[in-house]
Structure formats: structure tokens, C-alpha cells
Enzyme design. Structure first.
Site, PDB file in Angstrom:
ATOM      1  N   LYS A 222      -6.046 -24.083 -66.654  1.00 16.00           N
ATOM      2  CA  LYS A 222      -5.189 -24.357 -65.488  1.00 16.00           C
ATOM      3  C   LYS A 222      -5.409 -23.298 -64.407  1.00 16.00           C
ATOM      4  O   LYS A 222      -5.459 -23.610 -63.218  1.00 16.00           O
ATOM      5  CB  LYS A 222      -3.718 -24.374 -65.899  1.00 16.00           C
ATOM      6  CG  LYS A 222      -3.322 -25.602 -66.713  1.00 16.00           C
ATOM      7  CD  LYS A 222      -1.830 -25.628 -67.036  1.00 16.00           C
ATOM      8  CE  LYS A 222      -1.470 -26.875 -67.838  1.00 16.00           C
ATOM      9  NZ  LYS A 222      -0.049 -27.029 -68.118  1.00 16.00           N
TER      10      LYS A 222
ATOM     11  N   ARG B 130       0.601 -33.104 -65.941  1.00 12.29           N
ATOM     12  CA  ARG B 130       0.016 -34.353 -66.425  1.00 12.29           C
ATOM     13  C   ARG B 130       1.060 -35.458 -66.428  1.00 12.29           C
ATOM     14  O   ARG B 130       0.811 -36.584 -66.041  1.00 12.29           O
ATOM     15  CB  ARG B 130      -0.522 -34.162 -67.849  1.00 12.29           C
ATOM     16  CG  ARG B 130      -1.200 -35.434 -68.371  1.00 12.29           C
ATOM     17  CD  ARG B 130      -1.439 -35.389 -69.855  1.00 12.29           C
ATOM     18  NE  ARG B 130      -0.192 -35.393 -70.612  1.00 12.29           N
ATOM     19  CZ  ARG B 130      -0.128 -35.381 -71.936  1.00 12.29           C
ATOM     20  NH1 ARG B 130      -1.250 -35.337 -72.632  1.00 12.29           N
ATOM     21  NH2 ARG B 130       1.039 -35.381 -72.567  1.00 12.29           N
TER      22      ARG B 130
ATOM     23  N   ALA C  82       7.538 -39.719 -63.594  1.00 14.56           N
ATOM     24  CA  ALA C  82       6.285 -40.365 -63.973  1.00 14.56           C
ATOM     25  C   ALA C  82       6.593 -41.778 -64.476  1.00 14.56           C
ATOM     26  O   ALA C  82       7.731 -42.102 -64.788  1.00 14.56           O
ATOM     27  CB  ALA C  82       5.601 -39.563 -65.063  1.00 14.56           C
TER      28      ALA C  82
ATOM     29  N   GLU D 150      15.754 -26.005 -61.086  1.00 16.47           N
ATOM     30  CA  GLU D 150      15.206 -27.364 -61.037  1.00 16.47           C
ATOM     31  C   GLU D 150      16.313 -28.398 -60.886  1.00 16.47           C
ATOM     32  O   GLU D 150      17.346 -28.306 -61.555  1.00 16.47           O
ATOM     33  CB  GLU D 150      14.434 -27.644 -62.342  1.00 16.47           C
ATOM     34  CG  GLU D 150      13.898 -29.073 -62.426  1.00 16.47           C
ATOM     35  CD  GLU D 150      13.279 -29.407 -63.782  1.00 16.47           C
ATOM     36  OE1 GLU D 150      12.197 -28.902 -64.077  1.00 16.47           O
ATOM     37  OE2 GLU D 150      13.909 -30.178 -64.535  1.00 16.47           O
TER      38      GLU D 150
ATOM     39  N   HIS E 289       7.352 -31.439 -57.594  1.00 14.42           N
ATOM     40  CA  HIS E 289       6.613 -31.750 -58.818  1.00 14.42           C
ATOM     41  C   HIS E 289       5.740 -32.984 -58.547  1.00 14.42           C
ATOM     42  O   HIS E 289       6.128 -33.868 -57.775  1.00 14.42           O
ATOM     43  CB  HIS E 289       7.555 -32.087 -59.971  1.00 14.42           C
ATOM     44  CG  HIS E 289       8.423 -30.943 -60.412  1.00 14.42           C
ATOM     45  ND1 HIS E 289       8.936 -30.850 -61.687  1.00 14.42           N
ATOM     46  CD2 HIS E 289       8.873 -29.844 -59.772  1.00 14.42           C
ATOM     47  CE1 HIS E 289       9.666 -29.763 -61.805  1.00 14.42           C
ATOM     48  NE2 HIS E 289       9.650 -29.134 -60.641  1.00 14.42           N
TER      49      HIS E 289
HETATM   50  P1  FAD Z   1      -1.395 -30.582 -69.818  1.00 15.12           P
HETATM   51  O1  FAD Z   1      -1.507 -29.136 -69.500  1.00 15.12           O
HETATM   52  O2  FAD Z   1      -2.507 -31.443 -69.378  1.00 15.12           O
HETATM   53  O3  FAD Z   1      -1.199 -30.692 -71.384  1.00 15.12           O
HETATM   54  C1  FAD Z   1      -0.929 -31.944 -72.003  1.00 15.12           C
HETATM   55  C2  FAD Z   1      -1.426 -31.922 -73.441  1.00 15.12           C
HETATM   56  O4  FAD Z   1      -2.857 -31.942 -73.454  1.00 15.12           O
HETATM   57  C3  FAD Z   1      -1.015 -30.684 -74.222  1.00 15.12           C
HETATM   58  O5  FAD Z   1      -0.762 -31.065 -75.562  1.00 15.12           O
HETATM   59  C4  FAD Z   1      -2.241 -29.795 -74.150  1.00 15.12           C
HETATM   60  O6  FAD Z   1      -2.312 -28.912 -75.272  1.00 15.12           O
HETATM   61  C5  FAD Z   1      -3.366 -30.818 -74.148  1.00 15.12           C
HETATM   62  N1  FAD Z   1      -4.566 -30.390 -73.407  1.00 15.12           N
HETATM   63  C6  FAD Z   1      -4.573 -29.776 -72.195  1.00 15.12           C
HETATM   64  N2  FAD Z   1      -5.856 -29.566 -71.810  1.00 15.12           N
HETATM   65  C7  FAD Z   1      -6.656 -30.051 -72.790  1.00 15.12           C
HETATM   66  C8  FAD Z   1      -8.081 -30.148 -73.000  1.00 15.12           C
HETATM   67  N3  FAD Z   1      -8.929 -29.687 -72.081  1.00 15.12           N
HETATM   68  N4  FAD Z   1      -8.531 -30.715 -74.136  1.00 15.12           N
HETATM   69  C9  FAD Z   1      -7.676 -31.209 -75.077  1.00 15.12           C
HETATM   70  N5  FAD Z   1      -6.327 -31.145 -74.955  1.00 15.12           N
HETATM   71  C10 FAD Z   1      -5.827 -30.579 -73.823  1.00 15.12           C
HETATM   72  N6  FAD Z   1       7.221 -34.400 -66.395  1.00 15.12           N
HETATM   73  C11 FAD Z   1       7.409 -35.349 -65.436  1.00 15.12           C
HETATM   74  O7  FAD Z   1       7.099 -36.532 -65.662  1.00 15.12           O
HETATM   75  N7  FAD Z   1       7.939 -35.017 -64.208  1.00 15.12           N
HETATM   76  C12 FAD Z   1       8.278 -33.744 -63.889  1.00 15.12           C
HETATM   77  O8  FAD Z   1       8.759 -33.474 -62.789  1.00 15.12           O
HETATM   78  C13 FAD Z   1       8.086 -32.709 -64.877  1.00 15.12           C
HETATM   79  N8  FAD Z   1       8.390 -31.408 -64.609  1.00 15.12           N
HETATM   80  C14 FAD Z   1       8.115 -30.438 -65.558  1.00 15.12           C
HETATM   81  C15 FAD Z   1       8.364 -29.086 -65.232  1.00 15.12           C
HETATM   82  C16 FAD Z   1       8.102 -28.079 -66.155  1.00 15.12           C
HETATM   83  C17 FAD Z   1       8.345 -26.638 -65.787  1.00 15.12           C
HETATM   84  C18 FAD Z   1       7.606 -28.421 -67.454  1.00 15.12           C
HETATM   85  C19 FAD Z   1       7.363 -27.350 -68.478  1.00 15.12           C
HETATM   86  C20 FAD Z   1       7.363 -29.745 -67.780  1.00 15.12           C
HETATM   87  C21 FAD Z   1       7.597 -30.773 -66.829  1.00 15.12           C
HETATM   88  N9  FAD Z   1       7.330 -32.122 -67.107  1.00 15.12           N
HETATM   89  C22 FAD Z   1       7.534 -33.090 -66.146  1.00 15.12           C
HETATM   90  C23 FAD Z   1       6.849 -32.539 -68.439  1.00 15.12           C
HETATM   91  C24 FAD Z   1       5.314 -32.614 -68.524  1.00 15.12           C
HETATM   92  O9  FAD Z   1       4.828 -33.631 -67.671  1.00 15.12           O
HETATM   93  C25 FAD Z   1       4.964 -32.923 -69.981  1.00 15.12           C
HETATM   94  O10 FAD Z   1       5.263 -31.831 -70.815  1.00 15.12           O
HETATM   95  C26 FAD Z   1       3.553 -33.425 -70.204  1.00 15.12           C
HETATM   96  O11 FAD Z   1       3.482 -34.042 -71.496  1.00 15.12           O
HETATM   97  C27 FAD Z   1       2.492 -32.344 -70.160  1.00 15.12           C
HETATM   98  O12 FAD Z   1       2.265 -31.923 -68.887  1.00 15.12           O
HETATM   99  P2  FAD Z   1       1.282 -30.674 -68.582  1.00 15.12           P
HETATM  100  O13 FAD Z   1       1.159 -30.598 -67.123  1.00 15.12           O
HETATM  101  O14 FAD Z   1       1.740 -29.450 -69.277  1.00 15.12           O
HETATM  102  O15 FAD Z   1      -0.076 -31.242 -69.250  1.00 15.12           O
END
Ligand code: FAD
Length: 298
Positions: free
Chosen positions: A168, A112, A55, A19, A82
Site C-alpha cells: 500500500k 478494497r 460499497a 468517522e 472513503h
Molecule cells: P486490501 O488491503 O486489499 O486487503 C483485502 C484482503 O486482501 C486482505 O485479506 C489482505 O490480506 C489481502 N491482500 C491484500 N493484498 C494482497 C495481495 N497482493 N495478494 C494476496 N492477498 C492480498 N468498507 C467500505 O465498504 N466502506 C468504507 O467506507 C470503509 N471504511 C473503512 C475504514 C477503515 C479505517 C477500515 C479499517 C476499513 C474500512 N472498510 C470500509 C472495510 C474494508 O473495505 C474491508 O476491511 C475490506 O474487506 C478490505 O479493505 P482493504 O482496503 O483493507 O483491502
């Protein structure tokens, strides 16, 4: 360029990726290109390079597309763009997807994004699964998503959320990349949980070398990862010797990767932090380790 899930399904060895992020300062992009040029990722067996997306309006969003396009065109390596849902509407998303496709990019890591404050909700894309669903409907992209071996920092439950991963996958995720972790057992427990719940999507293990004390404090606070006592002792021992700490952090990460490869992970995803020293010292060693694993395959 290749769809990333095809790489996981066809490569007879673990997949190698790393990354990077688009630099904030205009001048820094040239030095990043120079680093990538020096490293020659294709020659070192790198299967794809992922490019983060800022973001919350950090101004780096067009740079993500440009950097991803440059990687594909100049280094011949597949790029993973991303994309976060937190600042999207369906209309903006459609335009953005068309633009990314136009740039020749076929792979998106759908996230997210971090919430600006605890009460913030995006009505269209409250969770990554909602963004994944709309990207899937666009029908042009291979889709990756994030997975958290120790649980997501916003979620009070420790450990992998199997229900969250299933959502997902059902929405259209083709492959997963893990948050970094410092204790491999955490990852192996996650693998067991995925297996016993029949989740078969390929997963790359995220590894981040510790290169400074400030970095580890910031990162572990932001993602809530645990630090094994061996690593704490290393940080303590070298806290006033930055070069030695960096070297020890890189060695620790290489050991972690060696053990992960011995346990048959689908891939290694290196959080390279745009650091030439990380890329130059780690990629050749990981590539050699992966090459030796490919000999184990029939
Ligand atoms: P989600 O999967 O939507 O989860 C977010 C939260 O909501 C979690 O606490 C989850 O438990 C909860 N949740 C999910 N679904 C539900 C549901 N149906 N009901 C209730 N709660 C739920 N961030 C950036 O801004 N830019 C990037 O480029 C970036 N790259 C990343 C790359 C990797 C490999 C990783 C691991 C993270 C990256 N992030 C990035 C960080 C990421 O955006 C954050 O961790 C964010 O807070 C969560 O994203 P997510 O896609 O996992 O969200």
C-alpha cells in the site's frame, strides 16, 4: 482544505479524527448536521472527519461526497472521503475522482471494500493497492489506507501483514488508519513490526466504544477482533442495563485512548457511529488529553 499527511507532519501533538457514515434515510442527515453543529468539531480540536462509502451499491455514494463537502464548507474541518475499488472500473474512477476534486475534497481513504462473496474478484481493483496506484496517478489527492493490527478477517494469518502494508505504501499511501481493537498491546505489537520494517507512514489508532451488546457481537464477528476478558466482564455485568453498558463502554474506550496517547501514537481515530452521545461525551475528554500531550512537545 489541508492535505491530511501535512497535518500529521506539522501538528505538534497527536492528530484527532472521527468517522461518520451518510445516513440511509433522508431525514437523518439533518439530525447528523445538528449533532455536528452542537459538537463544534473545530473548537474541539478535530483535525479531520472521515466519511464512509457504501460499497455494493448501497446508494450512499453521492451522499459521501455531499457530506464531505458540507463538513468542509460548514464546519471548516478537513474531510476524508472513503472510496472502495470493489465496484469500480478505471473509467468510472476517473470521473468520480474529478467530481470529488471539483467538490473541493483533497483526501481519499482508498479501500478494497468487503467482498459480496468469497469468489468475487474485481479485475481492475482486486486489492486496495491497485486503487491507491490509480488515485496516485490522478495526482490530485492525499491518500489514506486501512491497516489491521490483528490481521484482516479474510486472511488466515493473525496479526499485521507487513507485506500488505508495504504494498500500500509503495503504491502511494500517505497515511494509515487502523481497524478498531480493544487490547492496546495488539496495537503496540503492530507499531513494533512497522518500525522494524522501516515503515514510517503516520498511523492513527482506531478506537470504537462499545455501546451495546448487539454491536459488539456484530462487529467482532465482522472484523474478527479479540475481546479482552476485562471487556467481556463489563459486557456481561451490564448486559441488561443498556445505559450503564454504554457508559462503561465509553469509559473503557477513553482509558484505551489515554494509554495510547501516553505511548505516543500519531493520532486517534474515533469510530463515532453517528452517535451524538459518543461525540459529545468523548471528544472534549480526548481533546483535553491531547492538549496536555502537546505540552510535552518541545
Ligand atoms: P486490501 O488491503 O486489499 O486487503 C483485502 C484482503 O486482501 C486482505 O485479506 C489482505 O490480506 C489481502 N491482500 C491484500 N493484498 C494482497 C495481495 N497482493 N495478494 C494476496 N492477498 C492480498 N468498507 C467500505 O465498504 N466502506 C468504507 O467506507 C470503509 N471504511 C473503512 C475504514 C477503515 C479505517 C477500515 C479499517 C476499513 C474500512 N472498510 C470500509 C472495510 C474494508 O473495505 C474491508 O476491511 C475490506 O474487506 C478490505 O479493505 P482493504 O482496503 O483493507 O483491502
Amino acid at each position: 482544505m489541508t492535505k491530511i499527511s501535512e497535518i500529521y507532519h506539522t501538528k505538534p501533538a497527536p492528530v484527532l479524527s472521527f468517522e461518520i457514515f451518510p445516513p440511509k434515510k433522508e431525514g437523518d442527515i439533518e439530525s447528523l448536521y445538528q449533532t455536528l453543529n452542537d459538537v463544534d468539531p473545530l473548537a474541539l480540536g478535530v483535525d479531520y472527519i472521515s466519511v464512509t462509502y457504501g460499497a455494493g451499491g448501497s446508494g450512499n455514494n453521492i451522499k459521501t461526497r455531499d457530506l464531505a463537502q458540507y463538513i468542509q464548507e460548514h464546519f471548516g474541518v478537513t474531510a476524508l472521503h472513503h472510496l472502495t475499488g470493489i465496484n469500480q472500473t478505471p473509467e468510472v474512477l476517473q470521473d468520480q475522482l474529478a467530481d470529488i476534486k471539483q467538490a473541493g475534497i483533497e483526501n481519499i481513504l482508498a479501500l478494497r471494500g468487503d467482498l459480496p462473496d468469497a469468489d468475487y474478484v474485481n479485475a481492475y481493483y482486486p486489492y486496495a493497492k491497485d486503487l491507491i496506484r490509480d488515485i496516485k496517478q490522478f495526482n490530485q489527492f492525499n491518500i489514506g489506507a486501512a491497516i489491521y493490527p490483528e490481521g484482516h478477517v479474510d486472511n488466515p494469518v493473525t496479526g499485521i501483514s507487513v507485506a500488505g502494508v508495504k504494498e500500500k505504501v509503495v503504491s502511494g499511501t500517505d497515511f494509515l488508519i487502523s481497524q478498531f481493537f480493544f487490547e492496546n498491546d495488539v496495537y503496540y505489537n503492530m507499531q513494533d513490526a512497522l518500525k522494524s520494517n522501516y515503515i514510517k507512514v503516520p498511523v492513527s489508532a482506531g478506537v470504537m466504544p462499545i455501546i451495546s451488546k448487539a454491536q459488539v457481537e456484530r462487529m467482532t464477528y465482522m472484523i474478527g477482533s479479540s475481546l479482552p476478558s476485562r471487556l467481556v466482564k463489563i459486557i456481561h455485568k451490564y448486559e441488561n442495563q443498556p445505559d450503564s453498558l454504554k457508559q462503561a463502554g465509553i469509559e473503557y474506550a477513553l482509558e484505551q485512548i489515554h494509554d495510547l496517547l501516553n505511548h505516543g501514537v500519531d493520532g486517534i481515530h474515533l469510530y463515532a457511529m453517528n452517535r451524538p452521545s459518543v461525540l459529545k461525551s468523548m471528544l472534549p475528554v480526548i481533546n483535553q488529553d491531547i492538549q496536555s500531550k502537546s505540552l510535552d512537545f518541545p
